[in-house]
Design a protein around this motif. Sequence first.
Motif, PDB file in Angstrom:
ATOM      1  N   MET A  37      -7.052  15.822  -5.634  1.00 49.33           N
ATOM      2  CA  MET A  37      -6.727  14.425  -5.882  1.00 49.33           C
ATOM      3  C   MET A  37      -7.607  13.416  -5.163  1.00 49.33           C
ATOM      4  O   MET A  37      -7.217  12.247  -5.007  1.00 49.33           O
ATOM      5  N   ALA A  38      -8.757  13.847  -4.735  1.00 48.23           N
ATOM      6  CA  ALA A  38      -9.675  12.914  -4.073  1.00 48.23           C
ATOM      7  C   ALA A  38     -10.152  11.859  -5.072  1.00 48.23           C
ATOM      8  O   ALA A  38     -10.093  12.065  -6.287  1.00 48.23           O
ATOM      9  N   GLY A  39     -10.627  10.754  -4.552  1.00 45.33           N
ATOM     10  CA  GLY A  39     -11.222   9.754  -5.433  1.00 45.33           C
ATOM     11  C   GLY A  39     -10.212   8.841  -6.071  1.00 45.33           C
ATOM     12  O   GLY A  39     -10.230   8.623  -7.279  1.00 45.33           O
ATOM     13  N   GLU A  40      -9.305   8.277  -5.289  1.00 39.99           N
ATOM     14  CA  GLU A  40      -8.380   7.265  -5.810  1.00 39.99           C
ATOM     15  C   GLU A  40      -8.497   5.981  -4.979  1.00 39.99           C
ATOM     16  O   GLU A  40      -7.510   5.495  -4.424  1.00 39.99           O
ATOM     17  N   PRO A  41      -9.683   5.425  -4.875  1.00 38.90           N
ATOM     18  CA  PRO A  41      -9.860   4.248  -4.020  1.00 38.90           C
ATOM     19  C   PRO A  41      -9.133   3.019  -4.555  1.00 38.90           C
ATOM     20  O   PRO A  41      -8.957   2.057  -3.821  1.00 38.90           O
ATOM     21  N   GLY A  42      -8.707   3.061  -5.822  1.00 37.72           N
ATOM     22  CA  GLY A  42      -7.955   1.941  -6.380  1.00 37.72           C
ATOM     23  C   GLY A  42      -6.702   1.648  -5.584  1.00 37.72           C
ATOM     24  O   GLY A  42      -6.175   0.541  -5.629  1.00 37.72           O
ATOM     25  N   HIS A  43      -6.235   2.645  -4.838  1.00 35.27           N
ATOM     26  CA  HIS A  43      -4.985   2.460  -4.095  1.00 35.27           C
ATOM     27  C   HIS A  43      -5.209   2.386  -2.594  1.00 35.27           C
ATOM     28  O   HIS A  43      -4.292   2.614  -1.809  1.00 35.27           O
ATOM     29  N   VAL A  44      -6.413   2.057  -2.211  1.00 37.57           N
ATOM     30  CA  VAL A  44      -6.657   1.704  -0.803  1.00 37.57           C
ATOM     31  C   VAL A  44      -6.195   0.266  -0.620  1.00 37.57           C
ATOM     32  O   VAL A  44      -6.516  -0.607  -1.432  1.00 37.57           O
ATOM     33  N   ARG A  45      -5.444   0.020   0.442  1.00 37.96           N
ATOM     34  CA  ARG A  45      -4.921  -1.330   0.631  1.00 37.96           C
ATOM     35  C   ARG A  45      -6.003  -2.247   1.181  1.00 37.96           C
ATOM     36  O   ARG A  45      -6.583  -1.983   2.226  1.00 37.96           O
ATOM     37  N   VAL A  46      -6.270  -3.323   0.453  1.00 34.71           N
ATOM     38  CA  VAL A  46      -7.295  -4.266   0.906  1.00 34.71           C
ATOM     39  C   VAL A  46      -6.698  -5.598   1.364  1.00 34.71           C
ATOM     40  O   VAL A  46      -7.370  -6.377   2.028  1.00 34.71           O
ATOM     41  N   VAL A  47      -5.458  -5.851   0.985  1.00 33.35           N
ATOM     42  CA  VAL A  47      -4.789  -7.085   1.419  1.00 33.35           C
ATOM     43  C   VAL A  47      -3.399  -6.730   1.948  1.00 33.35           C
ATOM     44  O   VAL A  47      -2.540  -6.305   1.169  1.00 33.35           O
ATOM     45  N   PRO A  48      -3.167  -6.868   3.250  1.00 32.67           N
ATOM     46  CA  PRO A  48      -1.837  -6.583   3.778  1.00 32.67           C
ATOM     47  C   PRO A  48      -0.795  -7.462   3.070  1.00 32.67           C
ATOM     48  O   PRO A  48      -1.023  -8.656   2.885  1.00 32.67           O
ATOM     49  N   ASP A  49       0.283  -6.852   2.645  1.00 38.39           N
ATOM     50  CA  ASP A  49       1.359  -7.572   1.936  1.00 38.39           C
ATOM     51  C   ASP A  49       0.838  -8.332   0.713  1.00 38.39           C
ATOM     52  O   ASP A  49       1.360  -9.393   0.371  1.00 38.39           O
ATOM     53  N   GLY A  50      -0.170  -7.794   0.075  1.00 37.35           N
ATOM     54  CA  GLY A  50      -0.756  -8.463  -1.094  1.00 37.35           C
ATOM     55  C   GLY A  50       0.023  -8.203  -2.365  1.00 37.35           C
ATOM     56  O   GLY A  50       1.223  -7.906  -2.334  1.00 37.35           O
ATOM     57  N   ARG A  51      -0.695  -8.312  -3.500  1.00 40.94           N
ATOM     58  CA  ARG A  51      -0.043  -8.161  -4.806  1.00 40.94           C
ATOM     59  C   ARG A  51       0.592  -6.772  -4.952  1.00 40.94           C
ATOM     60  O   ARG A  51       0.014  -5.776  -4.518  1.00 40.94           O
ATOM     61  N   LEU A  52       1.746  -6.756  -5.603  1.00 45.60           N
ATOM     62  CA  LEU A  52       2.448  -5.493  -5.828  1.00 45.60           C
ATOM     63  C   LEU A  52       1.667  -4.632  -6.832  1.00 45.60           C
ATOM     64  O   LEU A  52       1.197  -5.124  -7.850  1.00 45.60           O
ATOM     65  N   CYS A  53       1.537  -3.349  -6.509  1.00 45.24           N
ATOM     66  CA  CYS A  53       0.775  -2.425  -7.359  1.00 45.24           C
ATOM     67  C   CYS A  53       1.728  -1.500  -8.112  1.00 45.24           C
ATOM     68  O   CYS A  53       2.841  -1.248  -7.661  1.00 45.24           O
ATOM     69  N   GLY A  54       1.252  -0.970  -9.235  1.00 43.03           N
ATOM     70  CA  GLY A  54       2.035  -0.021 -10.015  1.00 43.03           C
ATOM     71  C   GLY A  54       2.422   1.213  -9.227  1.00 43.03           C
ATOM     72  O   GLY A  54       3.389   1.904  -9.563  1.00 43.03           O
ATOM     73  N   CYS A  55       1.692   1.516  -8.169  1.00 36.05           N
ATOM     74  CA  CYS A  55       1.987   2.709  -7.369  1.00 36.05           C
ATOM     75  C   CYS A  55       3.123   2.467  -6.391  1.00 36.05           C
ATOM     76  O   CYS A  55       3.574   3.380  -5.716  1.00 36.05           O
ATOM     77  N   GLY A  56       3.579   1.221  -6.292  1.00 40.08           N
ATOM     78  CA  GLY A  56       4.688   0.933  -5.393  1.00 40.08           C
ATOM     79  C   GLY A  56       4.267   0.256  -4.095  1.00 40.08           C
ATOM     80  O   GLY A  56       5.091  -0.341  -3.407  1.00 40.08           O
TER      81      GLY A  56
END
Length: 375
Positions: free
Chosen positions: A152-171
Motif C-alpha cells: 500500500m505504499a504511494g498514497e501521498p494524497g492522504h498526507v496531512r498538509v493543513v492541520p485541521d484543514g478540509r475534511l477528506c473522504g478518508c476521514g
Amino acid sequence: MTLAIGVDVGGTKVAAGLVDESGRIIAKLKRSTPAASPPQTEQAIADVVTELLAGHQVAAIGLGAAGFVDHERATMLFAPNLAWRDEPLKQRVEERLGHQVVVENDANASAWAEARFGAARGYRDVMLVAVGTGIGAAIIIGGELYRGRWGMAGEPGHVRVVPDGRLCGCGNRGCWEQYASGNALVAEAREFARRTPVGAMRLLQLGGGVPEGISGPEITRAATEGDPAALRCFQTVGGWLGQGLADLAAILDPACFVIGGGVSEAGDLLLDPARAAFERALTGRGYRPFAEIRIAQLGQDAGIVGAADLAREASPAPAPQTTAPSSPSSGPPGPPGSGSFIRSTSIANPATNAATAQNAAKPGTDQPAAVATTR
Ligand SMILES: [Zn+2]
C-alpha cells in the motif's frame, strides 16, 4: 514478438488491450464495469480477455485495478469505487479464464508504463502523481516498483498538509488531495464564484450561471482563454501540487515526477505554478538539481500498457530473443527493453533519448546533468 494482455479495471469501465513488447496496443476492447457486483466484474474481465486471446499467442495477462492490492498481488483488499473487499481477484479471474493472471494496482501499472515507454522513459527513480478527483501515486525506485510491506505504499494524497484543514473522504482533515486535486480545483473555482461573482463572470458563464455548474473542463477552458479567475485557481492548486512534490522529493529524491490524471490535461496551466512552487520549496535548492516534472504521455492507455508489461515480466520467459542486453533497439518507435533483459524485475536503462545519452557518459546518475540550468 511476445504479446501480453493488459486490463485496466476502473470504477466505470474495463478496458483491455493486446500489447506488444514496445508498449504498443495492437487491439483494444472496452466494457462498462458492473461495479456493484464482484462476480460480474470478474466475468467482464474474463470476457474481454477471452475475446482478445482469440487467434493470438499471448505470454501473459495482467490486471491493473483501482484499489489496494495486497503484497502477493493476488487479493484486492479494498477498492473505493468497486465492491471488492478482501476479494481473491487473481484466483477468481483465473478460475473463469483458465489462464494465469497478475494483479497490480492501477497507478502502479500506469507508472510502470510511463517509465518504460512514456514521459519518464530513461529514468529509474520516478514518481507518478495522478491528479484526478483525488490524488493517486506510484513509486519506482532504482527501476523497480516500490509497493511497501503490505502493498500500500504511494498514497501521498492522504498526507496531512493543513492541520485541521478540509475534511477528506478518508476521514482525516487537511489531506494533500483536498488542496491539490481536481476536486480542489473545482472547489476553489466555485468558492471564488460565490464570493466574487463579477470576477468569476466567465467561469459562471461556462458553468450555466451557477457556481455549482463549474467543473474541471470549464475551468481549464477559461484558463486557456486567459481568464484571470480560472488562472488563479490553477495557480493555487498548482502551488499546492508543487509544494507537495517538494515534500516528496525530500523523502524520495526522484529524478522525474510524472503528472497524470484528468487535471494533467491542462498541461502547463497546472505545471507552471507547480514547478515554480516546487523550486521555491525544495530543500537544499541551489545545491541539487531540480527533478523533472512532466505531463504523462500515455494517457488512458497507460494502465493497459503497464499491466501487460508487468505481467510479461512476472511470467516465465519464452525462448529468449537475440537482441543483446547492451544494445537496446534505438530506432523509433523502438522503445527500451525489446531485448531479453525485460525478464528482469527492473526497468532496463535505455539509451534511446538525449537524457540517457548523457547518463551514459555520466555513470551513476539518472538525470541529465543540464537539468538544473534549463529553467
Ligand atoms: Zn485523506
